[in-house]
Design a protein around this motif. Sequence first.
Motif, PDB file in Angstrom:
ATOM      1  N   ALA A 249       0.836  -1.200   0.000  1.00 48.10           N
ATOM      2  CA  ALA A 249       0.000   0.000   0.000  1.00 48.10           C
ATOM      3  C   ALA A 249       0.872   1.252   0.000  1.00 48.10           C
ATOM      4  O   ALA A 249       0.514   2.274  -0.603  1.00 48.10           O
ATOM      5  CB  ALA A 249      -0.911  -0.014   1.226  1.00 48.10           C
ATOM      6  N   GLU A 250       2.031   1.169   0.644  1.00 46.43           N
ATOM      7  CA  GLU A 250       2.943   2.315   0.715  1.00 46.43           C
ATOM      8  C   GLU A 250       3.484   2.659  -0.678  1.00 46.43           C
ATOM      9  O   GLU A 250       3.577   3.830  -1.042  1.00 46.43           O
ATOM     10  CB  GLU A 250       4.100   2.018   1.671  1.00 46.43           C
ATOM     11  CG  GLU A 250       3.706   1.944   3.150  1.00 46.43           C
ATOM     12  CD  GLU A 250       2.941   0.672   3.519  1.00 46.43           C
ATOM     13  OE1 GLU A 250       3.047  -0.345   2.784  1.00 46.43           O
ATOM     14  OE2 GLU A 250       2.195   0.698   4.524  1.00 46.43           O
TER      15      GLU A 250
ATOM     16  N   ARG B 266       1.257   9.795  -5.445  1.00 45.71           N
ATOM     17  CA  ARG B 266       1.821  11.127  -5.197  1.00 45.71           C
ATOM     18  C   ARG B 266       2.667  11.616  -6.371  1.00 45.71           C
ATOM     19  O   ARG B 266       2.655  12.789  -6.712  1.00 45.71           O
ATOM     20  CB  ARG B 266       2.681  11.112  -3.922  1.00 45.71           C
ATOM     21  CG  ARG B 266       1.880  11.230  -2.635  1.00 45.71           C
ATOM     22  CD  ARG B 266       2.772  11.611  -1.453  1.00 45.71           C
ATOM     23  NE  ARG B 266       3.791  10.610  -1.167  1.00 45.71           N
ATOM     24  CZ  ARG B 266       3.590   9.507  -0.428  1.00 45.71           C
ATOM     25  NH1 ARG B 266       2.395   9.278   0.117  1.00 45.71           N
ATOM     26  NH2 ARG B 266       4.562   8.657  -0.208  1.00 45.71           N
TER      27      ARG B 266
ATOM     28  N   ALA C  36       0.679   4.335  -2.651  1.00 48.36           N
ATOM     29  CA  ALA C  36       0.489   5.730  -2.248  1.00 48.36           C
ATOM     30  C   ALA C  36       1.596   6.617  -2.815  1.00 48.36           C
ATOM     31  O   ALA C  36       1.334   7.727  -3.299  1.00 48.36           O
ATOM     32  CB  ALA C  36       0.445   5.826  -0.719  1.00 48.36           C
TER      33      ALA C  36
END
Length: 281
Positions: free
Chosen positions: A243-244, A251, A247
């Motif tokens: 998930a990191e 960005r 994300a």
Amino acid sequence: HPAALPISSGVDRVPAPPEHAVHTRDGAHSVAAAVANDELRLRYQPIVRIKDRAVVAVEALVRWQHPTLGLLTPDRFFHAAHQSGHMPLLDQWVLQHACEDMIELRGSLKGAAPIRVNVNISVPTLTTDLTELVTTTLKRTGLPARRLRLELNEGADLDTLTRAGPHLETLTHSGIEVALDDMGAGATDLRYLSHLAPRDIKIDKLFVAGMLISPRDHAIVTLLTDLARRLRLRVAAEGVETAEQLAALARIGVSYAQGYHLAPPLTLTDLTSTLSKGHSS
Ligand code: C2E
Ligand code: MG
Ligand code: MG
Ligand code: MG
């Protein structure tokens, strides 16, 4: 160690045989035999639009259900397939079956989930009559051109790119899309961007894997995303495992993602139930 075999055409880069590669001294274990014996299988890995998690496409990934060795991934048999000149045969098989499966999927979902299928095309196949192959396959299966995307993911020399260019242009005009796979790694280099007209680039999973640990890898992902924006191309990231990472990609401005965090390569049956649960747009 066995002596390296000479590479016949000099056009394609033959992947190095891994330690566990299937050795094919006789035809019995060749990809041609796998096709003849109906031992190839396809998996479909969803490609997801990051902002709403909609599945917009799937990538067809080939497997060999070997009679004694089990389910083999491409690293086990692509070296032999390149050496024996069987990659066009394999690509044709995949194209035909991926198109058939998408028709079946569309039937199961009653027209919902208008997704594309991405089919990988190897360098040896780029020197065949690609227009003929693709148009006859679409006609035969009934899949519309706008439901197909070709992924180019290996190094081709300038001569091959020059020969393939007009075919890809013709196909692109009919609604098929071209994506450049493994951008930044492997052998898909910037000549592809200047000589072909891709619609998408796929950032290699190597950089996705490193982007949260290495500022350099993060910079490379950013660079490729900026390059895509300047060229008005869509950008997808492969190998998204957390998930990191997802994300961080959002960005940076990456729009699409593929990887185990979202979905693994699925059988057609599992893909059908995943899409019918409303994950599609
Ligand atoms: P590729 O086109 O870059 O495909 C993505 C590869 O990454 C697939 O490996 C997929 O299973 C794997 N993958 C997916 N998500 C993740 C993740 O989150 N982490 C990691 N580490 N890996 C992930 P696979 O299926 O073993 O295929 C390897 C390569 O073999 C493909 O790389 C492609 O270059 C080639 N290939 C696969 N199927 C075909 C085919 O039908 N025709 C041709 N010509 N080449 C194919
Ligand atoms: Mg690919
Ligand atoms: Mg690859
Ligand atoms: Mg790739």
